[in-house]
Design a protein around this motif. Structure first.
Motif, PDB file in Angstrom:
ATOM      1  N   VAL A 168       4.541  -5.091  -5.611  1.00  0.00           N
ATOM      2  CA  VAL A 168       4.823  -6.493  -5.285  1.00  0.00           C
ATOM      3  C   VAL A 168       6.283  -6.655  -4.878  1.00  0.00           C
ATOM      4  N   ALA A 169       7.185  -5.986  -5.576  1.00  0.00           N
ATOM      5  CA  ALA A 169       8.605  -6.072  -5.239  1.00  0.00           C
ATOM      6  C   ALA A 169       8.877  -5.518  -3.843  1.00  0.00           C
ATOM      7  N   ALA A 170       8.257  -4.382  -3.514  1.00  0.00           N
ATOM      8  CA  ALA A 170       8.461  -3.777  -2.196  1.00  0.00           C
ATOM      9  C   ALA A 170       7.956  -4.699  -1.093  1.00  0.00           C
ATOM     10  N   ALA A 171       6.795  -5.312  -1.301  1.00  0.00           N
ATOM     11  CA  ALA A 171       6.245  -6.224  -0.304  1.00  0.00           C
ATOM     12  C   ALA A 171       7.108  -7.472  -0.159  1.00  0.00           C
ATOM     13  N   SER A 172       7.637  -7.962  -1.274  1.00  0.00           N
ATOM     14  CA  SER A 172       8.466  -9.168  -1.232  1.00  0.00           C
ATOM     15  C   SER A 172       9.764  -8.945  -0.467  1.00  0.00           C
ATOM     16  N   TYR A 191       0.815  -1.215   0.000  1.00  0.00           N
ATOM     17  CA  TYR A 191       0.000   0.000   0.000  1.00  0.00           C
ATOM     18  C   TYR A 191       0.850   1.268   0.000  1.00  0.00           C
ATOM     19  N   GLY A 192       1.984   1.244   0.675  1.00  0.00           N
ATOM     20  CA  GLY A 192       2.833   2.430   0.688  1.00  0.00           C
ATOM     21  C   GLY A 192       3.274   2.821  -0.709  1.00  0.00           C
ATOM     22  N   THR A 193       3.644   1.827  -1.513  1.00  0.00           N
ATOM     23  CA  THR A 193       4.060   2.092  -2.889  1.00  0.00           C
ATOM     24  C   THR A 193       2.887   2.558  -3.740  1.00  0.00           C
TER      25      THR A 193
END
Length: 226
Positions: free
Chosen positions: A189-193, A165-167
């Motif tokens: 997705v990359a940030a969460a991963s 959500y931040g991204t």
């Protein structure tokens, strides 16, 4: 969300969705309040990582967590693998029956209503995002375990959802083009991963337009995010 029991495969994961436009004109600044409620568009981008877990073990590294429902909608799932498979089958069966009886495509809003009703009647053990395109444009819906449904311009869910959500909040622009939305979804997705241990092993990217459902997989979200 993860309501799976011991020994049951789980998609503790990251799923995101964004309403977008196939218009080639560059999107402008986001109007005040544009991030609240449904957004205008004619496409929906859905994305997820590709990891499934069995307890503390990574049970699969190439799971597809976004499934087409007909040729104008798709669902992205987090939670029980078996529950997700059952809900996909139930929704697709209802869609086929609806279209056979009425001779026309089931709208995204009607499909969302049936999904909410199904979740109230049966504990599938999943959270999901539904994206679809119909005569009224593009739609993205979020659900909870009780069956409530909300239209959103963008959304994230799963164990990695808070990180995604931040991204999304930083990068979303109302009316953004499909290619912009695809890059933003990949970045989310990359940030969460990077932060969520249940998410990883690449990217599935699905774009729904009036022309159909296009699904692609990548070993690294950077292939799209850059």
């Amino acid at each position: 969300m993860d309501e799976t029991g011991p020994g049951e495969a789980s998609l503790g994961t990251t799923i995101v969705g964004i309403v977008a436009s196939t218009d080639t004109v560059d999107s402008g600044p986001t109007p005040d309040g544009a991030a609240n409620g449904p957004a205008a568009g004619d496409a929906v981008v859905l994305a997820s990582d590709r990891r499934a877990s069995l307890g503390r073990m990574v049970s699969s590294k190439d799971v597809e967590k976004v499934h087409p429902i007909g040729d104008a909608a798709a669902l992205a799932f987090t939670g029980s693998v078996s529950g997700a498979q059952a809900l996909v089958a139930d929704l697709d069966a209802e869609r086929r029956l609806y279209e056979l009886r009425r001779g026309r495509r089931m709208s995204a809003t009607a499909l969302a209503g049936y999904a909410a009703s199904a979740m109230r009647q049966q504990p599938y053990g999943v959270q999901h995002l539904l994206g679809g395109v119909d005569g009224d444009g593009a739609h993205l819906f979020t659900f909870d375990a009780g069956g409530s449904v909300l239209a959103q311009p963008f959304a994230a869910d799963g164990s990695g959802g808070p990180f995604a959500y931040g991204t999304l909040e930083a990068g979303y622009v109302a009316g953004m083009r499909v290619d912009e939305a695809e890059r933003l979804a990949a970045r989310a997705v990359a940030a969460a991963s990077e932060r969520d241990t249940a998410s990883g092993n690449g990217l599935q990217l699905v774009t729904v337009t009036a022309d159909g459902v296009d699904s692609r997989v990548y070993d690294d979200p950077a292939a799209v995010a850059s």
